[in-house]
Motif scaffolding. Structure first.
Motif, PDB file in Angstrom:
ATOM      1  N   PHE A  41       7.604   2.781   0.897  1.00  0.00           N
ATOM      2  CA  PHE A  41       6.755   3.831   0.327  1.00  0.00           C
ATOM      3  C   PHE A  41       5.428   3.839   1.070  1.00  0.00           C
ATOM      4  O   PHE A  41       4.974   2.800   1.555  1.00  0.00           O
ATOM      5  N   CYS A  42       4.796   5.012   1.161  1.00  0.00           N
ATOM      6  CA  CYS A  42       3.491   5.144   1.820  1.00  0.00           C
ATOM      7  C   CYS A  42       2.455   5.621   0.812  1.00  0.00           C
ATOM      8  O   CYS A  42       2.736   6.498  -0.006  1.00  0.00           O
ATOM      9  N   THR A  43       1.265   5.029   0.882  1.00  0.00           N
ATOM     10  CA  THR A  43       0.141   5.512   0.081  1.00  0.00           C
ATOM     11  C   THR A  43      -0.973   5.934   1.031  1.00  0.00           C
ATOM     12  O   THR A  43      -1.040   5.479   2.176  1.00  0.00           O
ATOM     13  N   LEU A  44      -1.830   6.817   0.548  1.00  0.00           N
ATOM     14  CA  LEU A  44      -2.907   7.318   1.402  1.00  0.00           C
ATOM     15  C   LEU A  44      -4.205   7.406   0.630  1.00  0.00           C
ATOM     16  O   LEU A  44      -4.213   7.536  -0.593  1.00  0.00           O
ATOM     17  N   VAL A  45      -5.306   7.318   1.387  1.00  0.00           N
ATOM     18  CA  VAL A  45      -6.640   7.459   0.826  1.00  0.00           C
ATOM     19  C   VAL A  45      -7.546   8.051   1.916  1.00  0.00           C
ATOM     20  O   VAL A  45      -7.413   7.715   3.092  1.00  0.00           O
ATOM     21  N   VAL A  46      -8.425   8.958   1.527  1.00  0.00           N
ATOM     22  CA  VAL A  46      -9.374   9.513   2.488  1.00  0.00           C
ATOM     23  C   VAL A  46     -10.350   8.407   2.873  1.00  0.00           C
ATOM     24  O   VAL A  46     -10.962   7.772   2.022  1.00  0.00           O
ATOM     25  N   ALA A  47     -10.475   8.174   4.186  1.00  0.00           N
ATOM     26  CA  ALA A  47     -11.339   7.102   4.679  1.00  0.00           C
ATOM     27  C   ALA A  47     -12.574   7.632   5.405  1.00  0.00           C
ATOM     28  O   ALA A  47     -13.511   6.890   5.656  1.00  0.00           O
TER      29      ALA A  47
END
Length: 149
Positions: A41-47
């Motif tokens: 699974f992939c998770t994302l966050v604005v960096a």
């Protein structure tokens, strides 16, 4: 007065990543880890990143984590997490596949992806307390614009 729904960096990146890894991406991990044990699974966050000053071109930099777990073992399945990270890197090199238009949830305008590239190599994150395998892509820059409706 009702507000018009606008595309966001999270929605656009999630939609693009779904074209790469399938329906295995969100802003948080699913609570039921058996639902993604076989596939990862992939998770994302604005960096970071910044919108263009003069035209409605957005180029956020997104942190992406690629996860894998093995409910029947304490040994993290590193190969599954690494394969997800490498699939994302390979998609950035698929220049004929970009630009592309991605569909967002109902009510949101579509977005046109102009470019996608990583700003660093995926790296293994060891010693996760839950024995998950995790590879982190420090920055995925995606340039995009909303498609006029």
């Amino acid at each position: 007065m009702s507000l018009r729904l606008r595309a966001t960096p999270e929605l656009v990146t999630e939609a693009w990543l779904k074209t790469v890894v399938g329906d295995r991406v969100a802003t948080t991990l699913p609570k039921d880890n058996s639902s993604w044990a076989a596939s990862g699974f992939c998770t994302l966050v604005v960096a970071g990143g910044s919108p263009n000053l003069y035209v409605p071109l957005r180029e956020p930099v997104i942190g992406v984590d690629c996860w894998a777990n093995s409910p029947s073992s304490q040994k993290p399945p590193w190969n599954i997490a690494a394969a997800l990270a490498e699939a994302i890197q390979a998609a950035c090199y698929d220049h004929p596949g970009i630009p592309q238009t991605v569909t967002l949830p109902a009510g949101y305008p579509a977005a046109q992806i102009k470019s996608a590239y990583t700003t660093g190599e995926p790296r293994r994150i060891p010693d996760d307390p839950s024995s998950y395998a995790r590879y982190s892509i420090p920055g995925l820059a995606i340039a995009w614009v909303e498609v006029p409706s």
